[in-house]
Design a protein around this motif. Structure first.
Motif, PDB file in Angstrom:
ATOM      1  N   GLU A  14      -4.992 -13.359 162.528  1.00  0.00           N
ATOM      2  CA  GLU A  14      -6.417 -14.141 161.641  1.00  0.00           C
ATOM      3  C   GLU A  14      -5.906 -15.466 162.545  1.00  0.00           C
ATOM      4  O   GLU A  14      -7.605 -16.391 163.083  1.00  0.00           O
ATOM      5  CB  GLU A  14      -5.877 -14.586 160.649  1.00  0.00           C
ATOM      6  N   LEU A  15      -5.664 -16.535 163.081  1.00  0.00           N
ATOM      7  CA  LEU A  15      -5.462 -17.696 163.652  1.00  0.00           C
ATOM      8  C   LEU A  15      -5.843 -17.559 164.928  1.00  0.00           C
ATOM      9  O   LEU A  15      -6.753 -18.207 165.902  1.00  0.00           O
ATOM     10  CB  LEU A  15      -4.276 -18.428 163.497  1.00  0.00           C
ATOM     11  N   GLY A  16      -5.758 -16.219 166.002  1.00  0.00           N
ATOM     12  CA  GLY A  16      -5.335 -16.383 166.830  1.00  0.00           C
ATOM     13  C   GLY A  16      -7.473 -15.754 167.093  1.00  0.00           C
ATOM     14  O   GLY A  16      -8.195 -16.250 168.130  1.00  0.00           O
ATOM     15  N   GLN A  17      -7.937 -14.710 166.392  1.00  0.00           N
ATOM     16  CA  GLN A  17      -9.024 -14.535 166.349  1.00  0.00           C
ATOM     17  C   GLN A  17     -10.352 -15.468 166.341  1.00  0.00           C
ATOM     18  O   GLN A  17     -11.499 -16.008 167.068  1.00  0.00           O
ATOM     19  CB  GLN A  17      -9.060 -13.152 165.363  1.00  0.00           C
ATOM     20  N   LEU A  18      -9.416 -16.806 165.424  1.00  0.00           N
ATOM     21  CA  LEU A  18     -10.731 -17.666 164.710  1.00  0.00           C
ATOM     22  C   LEU A  18     -10.327 -17.899 166.029  1.00  0.00           C
ATOM     23  O   LEU A  18     -11.466 -19.263 166.514  1.00  0.00           O
ATOM     24  CB  LEU A  18      -9.886 -18.533 163.624  1.00  0.00           C
ATOM     25  N   ILE A  19      -9.429 -19.314 166.829  1.00  0.00           N
ATOM     26  CA  ILE A  19      -9.532 -19.736 168.080  1.00  0.00           C
ATOM     27  C   ILE A  19      -9.985 -18.805 169.025  1.00  0.00           C
ATOM     28  O   ILE A  19     -11.029 -19.631 169.967  1.00  0.00           O
ATOM     29  CB  ILE A  19      -8.234 -20.114 168.750  1.00  0.00           C
ATOM     30  N   VAL A  20      -9.759 -17.898 169.228  1.00  0.00           N
ATOM     31  CA  VAL A  20     -10.704 -16.987 170.834  1.00  0.00           C
ATOM     32  C   VAL A  20     -12.171 -17.415 170.619  1.00  0.00           C
ATOM     33  O   VAL A  20     -12.831 -17.270 171.383  1.00  0.00           O
ATOM     34  CB  VAL A  20     -10.275 -15.749 171.178  1.00  0.00           C
ATOM     35  N   SER A  21     -12.724 -16.886 169.237  1.00  0.00           N
ATOM     36  CA  SER A  21     -14.437 -16.456 169.253  1.00  0.00           C
ATOM     37  C   SER A  21     -14.775 -17.793 168.709  1.00  0.00           C
ATOM     38  O   SER A  21     -16.044 -18.296 168.649  1.00  0.00           O
ATOM     39  CB  SER A  21     -13.590 -16.060 167.548  1.00  0.00           C
ATOM     40  N   GLY A  22     -13.844 -18.901 168.738  1.00  0.00           N
ATOM     41  CA  GLY A  22     -14.728 -20.559 168.619  1.00  0.00           C
ATOM     42  C   GLY A  22     -14.158 -21.214 167.396  1.00  0.00           C
ATOM     43  O   GLY A  22     -14.891 -22.438 167.273  1.00  0.00           O
ATOM     44  N   LYS A  23     -14.359 -20.596 166.712  1.00  0.00           N
ATOM     45  CA  LYS A  23     -14.255 -20.789 164.754  1.00  0.00           C
ATOM     46  C   LYS A  23     -13.027 -21.945 164.978  1.00  0.00           C
ATOM     47  O   LYS A  23     -13.698 -22.530 163.774  1.00  0.00           O
ATOM     48  CB  LYS A  23     -14.393 -19.859 164.158  1.00  0.00           C
ATOM     49  N   LEU A  24     -12.060 -22.168 165.472  1.00  0.00           N
ATOM     50  CA  LEU A  24     -11.252 -23.558 165.277  1.00  0.00           C
ATOM     51  C   LEU A  24     -11.651 -23.497 166.826  1.00  0.00           C
ATOM     52  O   LEU A  24     -10.979 -22.605 168.015  1.00  0.00           O
ATOM     53  CB  LEU A  24     -10.359 -23.026 165.111  1.00  0.00           C
ATOM     54  N   ALA A  25     -12.222 -25.161 167.247  1.00  0.00           N
ATOM     55  CA  ALA A  25     -13.010 -25.142 168.214  1.00  0.00           C
ATOM     56  C   ALA A  25     -10.806 -25.927 169.382  1.00  0.00           C
ATOM     57  O   ALA A  25     -10.984 -26.769 168.624  1.00  0.00           O
ATOM     58  CB  ALA A  25     -13.045 -26.560 168.251  1.00  0.00           C
ATOM     59  N   PRO A  26     -11.305 -25.668 171.083  1.00  0.00           N
ATOM     60  CA  PRO A  26     -10.022 -26.840 170.733  1.00  0.00           C
ATOM     61  C   PRO A  26     -10.295 -27.900 171.191  1.00  0.00           C
ATOM     62  O   PRO A  26     -11.086 -29.058 170.526  1.00  0.00           O
ATOM     63  CB  PRO A  26     -10.893 -26.717 172.788  1.00  0.00           C
ATOM     64  N   GLY A  27      -8.740 -28.673 170.991  1.00  0.00           N
ATOM     65  CA  GLY A  27      -8.905 -29.856 170.493  1.00  0.00           C
ATOM     66  C   GLY A  27      -8.916 -29.925 169.230  1.00  0.00           C
ATOM     67  O   GLY A  27      -8.091 -31.044 168.419  1.00  0.00           O
ATOM     68  N   GLU A  28      -9.334 -28.846 167.662  1.00  0.00           N
ATOM     69  CA  GLU A  28      -9.130 -29.017 166.603  1.00  0.00           C
ATOM     70  C   GLU A  28      -7.293 -29.277 166.129  1.00  0.00           C
ATOM     71  O   GLU A  28      -6.619 -28.331 167.138  1.00  0.00           O
ATOM     72  CB  GLU A  28      -9.574 -27.851 166.072  1.00  0.00           C
ATOM     73  N   GLY A  29      -7.936 -30.230 165.492  1.00  0.00           N
ATOM     74  CA  GLY A  29      -5.912 -29.860 164.789  1.00  0.00           C
ATOM     75  C   GLY A  29      -6.020 -28.436 163.182  1.00  0.00           C
ATOM     76  O   GLY A  29      -6.846 -28.666 163.087  1.00  0.00           O
ATOM     77  N   LEU A  30      -4.723 -28.046 163.256  1.00  0.00           N
ATOM     78  CA  LEU A  30      -4.140 -27.510 162.265  1.00  0.00           C
ATOM     79  C   LEU A  30      -4.191 -28.322 160.653  1.00  0.00           C
ATOM     80  O   LEU A  30      -3.623 -29.370 161.224  1.00  0.00           O
ATOM     81  CB  LEU A  30      -3.668 -26.032 162.904  1.00  0.00           C
ATOM     82  N   PRO A  31      -4.607 -27.559 159.687  1.00  0.00           N
ATOM     83  CA  PRO A  31      -3.565 -27.801 158.400  1.00  0.00           C
ATOM     84  C   PRO A  31      -2.358 -28.213 158.980  1.00  0.00           C
ATOM     85  O   PRO A  31      -1.764 -27.896 159.388  1.00  0.00           O
ATOM     86  CB  PRO A  31      -3.564 -27.562 157.657  1.00  0.00           C
ATOM     87  N   ARG A  32      -1.586 -29.445 157.626  1.00  0.00           N
ATOM     88  CA  ARG A  32      -0.285 -28.942 158.424  1.00  0.00           C
ATOM     89  C   ARG A  32       0.454 -28.347 157.360  1.00  0.00           C
ATOM     90  O   ARG A  32      -0.218 -26.772 157.064  1.00  0.00           O
ATOM     91  CB  ARG A  32       0.279 -30.659 156.993  1.00  0.00           C
ATOM     92  N   GLU A  33       1.472 -27.680 158.146  1.00  0.00           N
ATOM     93  CA  GLU A  33       2.469 -26.182 157.625  1.00  0.00           C
ATOM     94  C   GLU A  33       2.440 -26.355 156.233  1.00  0.00           C
ATOM     95  O   GLU A  33       1.727 -24.962 155.856  1.00  0.00           O
ATOM     96  CB  GLU A  33       3.928 -26.613 158.145  1.00  0.00           C
ATOM     97  N   ASP A  34       2.485 -27.198 155.308  1.00  0.00           N
ATOM     98  CA  ASP A  34       2.783 -26.836 153.751  1.00  0.00           C
ATOM     99  C   ASP A  34       1.296 -26.141 153.394  1.00  0.00           C
ATOM    100  O   ASP A  34       1.487 -25.594 152.351  1.00  0.00           O
ATOM    101  CB  ASP A  34       3.459 -27.765 152.997  1.00  0.00           C
TER     102      ASP A  34
END
Length: 236
Positions: A17-37
């Protein structure tokens, strides 16, 4: 942006799920992910499963995780580009022109040399296998059958180099090659248009003609490039 994963998923589905979001650009370089919880809650997985997934994504070069700043998406230059899953995620998104050009260049660098090496070192059994793959291409009745047989042809060709490193390379680039073959065949006037070129490669390998095999493979790759460029020009 982040959707819950299925109940039976565990950490590998989180990776997907996260890999696809990153590679597709939906999660952009430099963008922070939400806190673990928060991220675990959004994905509806345990924090343990999330931590295991994050370790995998860090190993693939997609994210970096620091104690104070948390997890952040990395620039594409840091990605393990030949990782099988990273390649699959890139191919799952509609390949960009630059990515397709990189695939073409990869083929130009690898396959003509492999064809020449196969012509020097192939065994009789490998020639039989290569002919069977060619025959399957000739007999294919739809694009999916063609692409499967085409991929088998190129896999056998790499194996026929009898170079263990070259053989191992196929497992790395299989997804990229499969996507490339589909794109090329889909944009040809007839998805079997490349069959004569495959026959030339097969015959050169069978007859032990390295330079003829090399040139035939270069011509095949050039035609594939032309097919894909044709699609780009049609869309323009």
């Amino acid at each position: 942006m982040v959707k819950p994963v299925g109940a039976r998923s565990l950490h590998n589905q989180v990776v997907h799920e996260l890999g696809q979001l990153i590679v597709s650009g939906k999660l952009a370089p430099g963008e922070g992910l939400p806190r673990e919880d928060l991220l675990a809650e959004q994905l509806q997985v345990s924090r343990t499963a999330l931590r295991e997934a994050m370790k995998v994504l860090v190993a693939k070069g997609l994210i970096e995780s620091r104690q104070r700043t948390g997890a952040r998406v990395r620039e594409a230059i840091h990605w393990k580009q030949l990782d099988a899953e990273v390649l699959a995620w890139r191919c799952a998104s509609m390949p960009t022109d630059s990515f397709v050009e990189q695939l073409v260049e990869m083929r130009e660098l690898i396959e003509p040399g492999a064809a020449a090496a196969a012509a020097k070192r192939r065994t009789d059994a490998q020639i039989v296998e290569l002919k069977a793959a060619y025959d399957a291409m000739a007999a294919s009745e739809d694009l999916d059958a063609w692409a499967e047989a085409d991929l088998a042809f190129h896999e056998i060709l790499l194996k026929a180099t009898n170079n263990s490193l070259m053989v191992s390379l196929f497992s790395v680039i299989e997804t990229a090659l499969g996507t490339f073959f589909l794109l090329s065949a889909r944009n040809a006037s007839n998805f079997k248009a490349a069959l004569p070129q495959h026959q030339k490669v097969y015959e050169a390998v069978r007859r032990g003609q390295p330079e003829v095999a090399r040139k035939a493979m270069l011509a095949m790759v050039a035609e594939s490039r032309a097919n894909i460029l044709r699609q780009a020009q049609t869309k323009a």
